[in-house]
Scaffold this active site. Sequence first.
Site, short mmCIF file in Angstrom:
data_model
loop_
_atom_site.label_atom_id
_atom_site.label_comp_id
_atom_site.label_asym_id
_atom_site.label_seq_id
_atom_site.Cartn_x
_atom_site.Cartn_y
_atom_site.Cartn_z
CD GLU A 41 -2.51 1.15 2.76
OE1 GLU A 41 -3.61 1.74 2.81
OE2 GLU A 41 -2.00 0.60 3.74
CE LYS B 151 -6.76 1.14 4.47
NZ LYS B 151 -5.50 1.83 4.83
CB CYS C 7 -3.51 -1.36 5.46
SG CYS C 7 -2.39 -0.81 6.78
#
Length: 463
Positions: free
Chosen positions: A55, A155, A188
């Site tokens: 990321e 995300k 993440c």
Amino acid sequence: YVAAVYEHESILSPTPAALVERRSALELMGRNLDIYEQQVLAAARQGAQIIVFPEDGIHGFNFTRSSIYPYLDFVPRSHSGKWNPCREPYLFNDTEVIQRLSCMALKNKLFLVANLGTKQPCERWDPWCPSDGRYQFNTNVAFGADGTLLATYRKHNLYFEYAFDTPPEPDYAFFDTPFAGKFGMFTCFDILFFEPAVNLIRQYNLKQIVYPTAWMNQLPLLSAVEFQQAFATAFNVNILAANIHHPTLGMTGSGIYTPVKSFIYHNMESYGGKLIVAEIPVITPAYKTICFKEQEEIPGRVSEKGKEQSPPSFYAEMMYDNFTFVPVWGEKGELQVCANTLCCYLNYHRAVLTDELYALGVFDGLHTVHGTYYVQACALVKCGGLSFSTCGQEVTDATALIDFQLWGNMSTPYIFPLLLTSGITLDFADHMGWKNNYYFLSKNRTSSGLLTAAIYGRWYEKD
């Protein structure tokens, strides 16, 4: 199959908040993509069929909403395997980064997953449309070995990323491969939440996950490699996790994980990137890894004998939460410690007494710092020093070898077994799982000094 992940030390903009032209944004991102290109070639030479990048690896971080704009590519929403950016660069404007990634996949004939910033215009009538008329997303892209764009993922659980928007609905993103079936994709902070990570895995019965991350390590319970491994074990999946490498920001820790083995990189000392390539078994949806010895006895509570001379409990802050601890003294014993509805139990035996203080801690409550989520945790940890107040501190080295059985009456089925040893290395439990409403974790003799042995439960419904 052979997988690769690259822990990338990204070349960062010295002034991320400054407004720049698209041209200079592309120049900076091009320098990171040059490194990606070398790594894809190196991975392909080692037989990799898929490679994952971290990321924020291409553009960096600490942007504002307006300063990141020149770094954003346009990605059409419904391409679903019909667009090959390398072969059809003329279809859309502002796709230079996507084109380069697509060409890397095509040229090296491997599947490629990377993370970048994307933009999408929105209509005034859209109730979620930001006032500047566009969405900005933190996006993963997956390309096939022919360069085709197979899937995108935006995300969902942003971690103080003011430059980006949360998508109106969670994306459930996955793509198919000839060598290992379907791969799911998330990013993440998503790993700590039900949506979309857990829902994606359950709904589509996924067994392989690609996971770009920019993770700041937090010991003793949320070091990158420790939690990545726990997730692979908890959901019985393979995870290809690529983290960014910035030790000054506490960022390192990547790996290729199976439920029972890992190939990891964690390095806080040196600079530069690291390519990990490993061959791992394909997990098929019916495959189970954890079996039980029936004679494992799980006492419902510590025997009365253990109660009489039980050591004093104390409070200390760990991971910004107020844990209740009891010290782990002597060469062996039985302990229990409770908070709210959760009781944690420990049987332990130390081969050699060292002058290190360990403690058994419990937390059952809402975690509220750097994100809000409900945790149930039973944790055996090495303290930072010899006083109670040091329990819960970040510790990286230990010498004590401890045999233990740890269990708790967890209220959630979502349990992440953590086992971290000296030097931030991983170990694997001998036995773990459920018995009579208790989850337990046991180990005879860790491979090196014990840092953390924990049952980390996420009670998603109480978030």
